[in-house]
Design a protein around this motif. Structure first.
Motif, PDB file in Angstrom:
ATOM      1  N   GLU A  96       0.812  -1.216   0.000  1.00 37.07           N
ATOM      2  CA  GLU A  96       0.000   0.000   0.000  1.00 37.07           C
ATOM      3  C   GLU A  96       0.849   1.271   0.000  1.00 37.07           C
ATOM      4  OE1 GLU A  96      -2.388   0.517   3.495  1.00 37.07           O
ATOM      5  OE2 GLU A  96      -3.533   2.167   2.600  1.00 37.07           O
ATOM      6  N   VAL A  97       0.476   2.213  -0.863  1.00 37.49           N
ATOM      7  CA  VAL A  97       0.998   3.574  -0.764  1.00 37.49           C
ATOM      8  C   VAL A  97      -0.086   4.338  -0.018  1.00 37.49           C
ATOM      9  CG1 VAL A  97       1.644   5.656  -2.025  1.00 37.49           C
ATOM     10  CG2 VAL A  97       2.268   3.405  -2.939  1.00 37.49           C
ATOM     11  N   ARG A  98       0.232   4.764   1.188  1.00 40.74           N
ATOM     12  CA  ARG A  98      -0.814   5.380   2.014  1.00 40.74           C
ATOM     13  C   ARG A  98      -1.280   6.704   1.441  1.00 40.74           C
ATOM     14  NH1 ARG A  98       0.384   5.062   8.240  1.00 40.74           N
ATOM     15  NH2 ARG A  98      -0.655   7.035   7.898  1.00 40.74           N
ATOM     16  N   VAL A  99      -2.536   7.035   1.729  1.00 38.63           N
ATOM     17  CA  VAL A  99      -3.128   8.254   1.184  1.00 38.63           C
ATOM     18  C   VAL A  99      -2.300   9.482   1.575  1.00 38.63           C
ATOM     19  CG1 VAL A  99      -5.154   9.773   1.356  1.00 38.63           C
ATOM     20  CG2 VAL A  99      -5.464   7.318   0.967  1.00 38.63           C
ATOM     21  N   ASP A 100      -1.834   9.540   2.816  1.00 36.87           N
ATOM     22  CA  ASP A 100      -1.081  10.741   3.235  1.00 36.87           C
ATOM     23  C   ASP A 100       0.258  10.845   2.499  1.00 36.87           C
ATOM     24  OD1 ASP A 100      -0.244   8.509   4.635  1.00 36.87           O
ATOM     25  OD2 ASP A 100       0.241   9.582   6.466  1.00 36.87           O
ATOM     26  N   LYS A 101       0.885   9.722   2.250  1.00 36.99           N
ATOM     27  CA  LYS A 101       2.160   9.730   1.498  1.00 36.99           C
ATOM     28  C   LYS A 101       1.920  10.203   0.056  1.00 36.99           C
ATOM     29  CE  LYS A 101       5.829   6.501   0.004  1.00 36.99           C
ATOM     30  NZ  LYS A 101       7.038   7.013   0.640  1.00 36.99           N
ATOM     31  N   PHE A 102       0.867   9.663  -0.539  1.00 33.89           N
ATOM     32  CA  PHE A 102       0.498  10.021  -1.917  1.00 33.89           C
ATOM     33  C   PHE A 102       0.189  11.517  -2.005  1.00 33.89           C
ATOM     34  CE2 PHE A 102      -2.485  10.586  -5.384  1.00 33.89           C
ATOM     35  CZ  PHE A 102      -2.141   9.661  -6.354  1.00 33.89           C
ATOM     36  N   MET A 103      -0.601  12.012  -1.051  1.00 29.74           N
ATOM     37  CA  MET A 103      -1.025  13.419  -1.097  1.00 29.74           C
ATOM     38  C   MET A 103       0.164  14.366  -0.908  1.00 29.74           C
ATOM     39  SD  MET A 103      -4.150  13.603  -1.881  1.00 29.74           S
ATOM     40  CE  MET A 103      -4.497  15.306  -1.466  1.00 29.74           C
ATOM     41  N   GLN A 104       1.072  13.997  -0.005  1.00 30.09           N
ATOM     42  CA  GLN A 104       2.241  14.858   0.201  1.00 30.09           C
ATOM     43  C   GLN A 104       3.093  14.906  -1.061  1.00 30.09           C
ATOM     44  OE1 GLN A 104       2.647  16.812   2.963  1.00 30.09           O
ATOM     45  NE2 GLN A 104       4.108  17.762   1.560  1.00 30.09           N
ATOM     46  N   ALA A 105       3.256  13.739  -1.687  1.00 30.27           N
ATOM     47  CA  ALA A 105       4.054  13.669  -2.922  1.00 30.27           C
ATOM     48  C   ALA A 105       3.398  14.512  -4.022  1.00 30.27           C
ATOM     49  CB  ALA A 105       4.174  12.217  -3.359  1.00 30.27           C
ATOM     50  N   VAL A 106       2.081  14.454  -4.110  1.00 29.36           N
ATOM     51  CA  VAL A 106       1.354  15.218  -5.126  1.00 29.36           C
ATOM     52  C   VAL A 106       1.542  16.721  -4.891  1.00 29.36           C
ATOM     53  CG1 VAL A 106      -1.004  15.880  -5.799  1.00 29.36           C
ATOM     54  CG2 VAL A 106      -0.340  13.474  -5.771  1.00 29.36           C
ATOM     55  N   ARG A 107       1.381  17.139  -3.645  1.00 33.01           N
ATOM     56  CA  ARG A 107       1.562  18.570  -3.329  1.00 33.01           C
ATOM     57  C   ARG A 107       2.984  19.010  -3.680  1.00 33.01           C
ATOM     58  NH1 ARG A 107      -0.660  17.397   1.526  1.00 33.01           N
ATOM     59  NH2 ARG A 107      -2.897  17.675   1.504  1.00 33.01           N
ATOM     60  N   ASP A 108       3.965  18.191  -3.279  1.00 30.39           N
ATOM     61  CA  ASP A 108       5.367  18.549  -3.525  1.00 30.39           C
ATOM     62  C   ASP A 108       5.651  18.662  -5.016  1.00 30.39           C
ATOM     63  OD1 ASP A 108       5.726  18.468  -0.831  1.00 30.39           O
ATOM     64  OD2 ASP A 108       6.866  16.591  -0.786  1.00 30.39           O
ATOM     65  N   ILE A 109       5.139  17.732  -5.781  1.00 28.19           N
ATOM     66  CA  ILE A 109       5.470  17.723  -7.209  1.00 28.19           C
ATOM     67  C   ILE A 109       4.807  18.913  -7.921  1.00 28.19           C
ATOM     68  CG2 ILE A 109       3.690  16.200  -8.245  1.00 28.19           C
ATOM     69  CD1 ILE A 109       7.397  15.849  -8.783  1.00 28.19           C
ATOM     70  N   VAL A 110       3.633  19.302  -7.467  1.00 25.08           N
ATOM     71  CA  VAL A 110       2.988  20.475  -8.070  1.00 25.08           C
ATOM     72  C   VAL A 110       3.777  21.729  -7.718  1.00 25.08           C
ATOM     73  CG1 VAL A 110       0.907  21.903  -8.117  1.00 25.08           C
ATOM     74  CG2 VAL A 110       0.702  19.412  -8.143  1.00 25.08           C
ATOM     75  N   MET A 111       4.156  21.866  -6.448  1.00 24.55           N
ATOM     76  CA  MET A 111       4.897  23.057  -6.032  1.00 24.55           C
ATOM     77  C   MET A 111       6.240  23.156  -6.763  1.00 24.55           C
ATOM     78  SD  MET A 111       3.073  24.679  -3.948  1.00 24.55           S
ATOM     79  CE  MET A 111       4.180  25.779  -3.110  1.00 24.55           C
ATOM     80  N   GLU A 112       6.912  22.028  -6.884  1.00 23.32           N
ATOM     81  CA  GLU A 112       8.242  22.029  -7.513  1.00 23.32           C
ATOM     82  C   GLU A 112       8.180  22.327  -9.010  1.00 23.32           C
ATOM     83  OE1 GLU A 112      11.296  21.604  -6.295  1.00 23.32           O
ATOM     84  OE2 GLU A 112      10.676  21.336  -4.212  1.00 23.32           O
ATOM     85  N   ASN A 113       7.012  22.097  -9.604  1.00 19.86           N
ATOM     86  CA  ASN A 113       6.877  22.313 -11.052  1.00 19.86           C
ATOM     87  C   ASN A 113       5.903  23.448 -11.361  1.00 19.86           C
ATOM     88  OD1 ASN A 113       8.498  20.100 -12.329  1.00 19.86           O
ATOM     89  ND2 ASN A 113       7.160  18.844 -11.067  1.00 19.86           N
TER      90      ASN A 113
END
Ligand code: PLP
Length: 341
Positions: A96-113
């Motif tokens: 499992e990729v936990r929802v909180d891990k997924f959401m943090q990664a999504v936020r980070d990738i949007v901010m970085e790009n």
């Protein structure tokens, strides 16, 4: 907020300068996920015996970040993608990729790009996010991998279909998957099987295919990468029931808007292709890529059916409301929009 780069004629394809962007990656080894980090977009090295390359143990997601009319960078119901990703992983025996891990990664990738989130041009342009999880362990026997990579890359994109707004579809006898199989997961194998019928349909001048159920070859399921809706002559909006199809987030949002906000009677049920061809006055597709795309014609058993005798009215209404919510032009009654920045 940073000003976006200028992009010319965006289509739904990988950005030619993707190497200038950032991606996220996290590795699973010896029973746990590492913390994950943002790195430059780069190629991934895999053993020729890696599970994904031989047995296809892989799942993915598709989501978009927009510039809204309020000047924010927003996403539409990203937690639903996180939950679906977790369900897809489970189905393919991926840890499992936990929802909180997924959401943090999504936020980070949007901010970085951030600079790669294009001006939205009334919703046709966005930055598409592609979270992926693949089994990387080298092996020969067929079994689940013990090593995985979860990564997310992004790309500025334009409309999914070449011709915005209206498509012609060919009903295929190929079945993409089945109930109690991987149909309700976003598993890579479901897409591999759609390549040949899609290519053949395009060679015949269609925009894509419509899949039928694998038990009776009779009920409409979905298109290659979008869910299906039919407005019947009695004004009921019908969409195929869940089971063998992907539970689309756009699909669920449309059902809610159509019933709660527009007052339509909606049904999720088995929907025969014969019924659609004879009794539908309007048909359309829904998805993150497709948004809402009207279908002008369905070709079934060598006969072309005009499935739009309603001037695309409902699709236009739904499109305006959905996009209005997504771009913060209209009230967001269900708190669907997440502001990233
Ligand atoms: N069906 C398939 C097979 C898909 O790949 C997609 C993805 O866009 C959809 C339906 C629509 O799902 P969603 O609305 O969550 O994007």
């Amino acid at each position: 907020m940073s000003t976006p780069r200028k992009f010319k004629n965006l289509t739904f394809s990988l950005y030619e300068n993707a190497h200038e962007m950032k991606m996220y990656e996290s590795y699973y080894k010896e029973g746990s996920w590492d913390k994950g980090k943002i790195v430059p977009f780069h190629n991934i090295e895999l053993s020729p015996a890696a599970n994904i390359l031989n047995y296809g143990q892989g799942v993915f997601e598709g989501m978009k970040a927009y510039r809204s009319v309020k000047g924010k960078i927003v996403m539409f119901r990203p937690e639903e993608n996180a939950k679906r990703f977790a369900r897809s992983c489970k189905k393919l025996a991926i840890p499992e990729v936990r929802v909180d891990k997924f959401m943090q990664a999504v936020r980070d990738i949007v901010m970085e790009n951030e600079e790669f989130v294009p001006e939205s041009e009334n919703g046709s342009n966005s930055m598409y996010l592609r979270p992926v999880c693949i089994g990387t362990e080298p092996l020969l026997g067929v079994r689940a991998s013990t090593e995985y990579i979860f990564y997310i890359f992004a790309s500025p994109v334009g409309p999914y279909f070449d011709k915005v707004g209206v498509v012609r579809l060919l009903v295929t006898d190929v079945h993409r998957t089945a109930e109690n199989s991987t149909g309700d997961a976003k598993a890579v194998c479901n897409y591999a099987v759609s390549m040949r019928p899609n290519r053949e349909a395009k060679a015949q001048g269609f925009n894509g295919v419509l899949f039928l159920d694998s038990v009776h070859n009779k009920n409409v399921e979905e298109a290659g990468a979008a869910n299906f809706f039919a407005l019947m002559n009695d004004d009921t909006l019908v969409t195929p029931r869940l089971g063998a199809i992907l539970p689309g987030i756009t699909r669920e949002s449309i059902l809610k808007i159509a019933s709660d906000l527009f007052g339509f009677k909606v049904e999720e049920r088995e929907l025969g292709i014969d019924e659609v061809c004879e009794n539908a006055k309007e048909c359309f597709l829904s998805g993150t890529g497709a948004t809402i795309t009207s279908i002008s014609e369905i070709s079934w058993k060598d006969h072309g059916y005009n499935v739009n005798k309603n001037d695309f009215q409902l699709a236009h209404r739904l499109y305006d409301r959905l996009l209005g919510i997504q771009l913060q032009r209209e009230e967001d009654p269900y708190a669907w929009v997440m502001e990233v920045k």
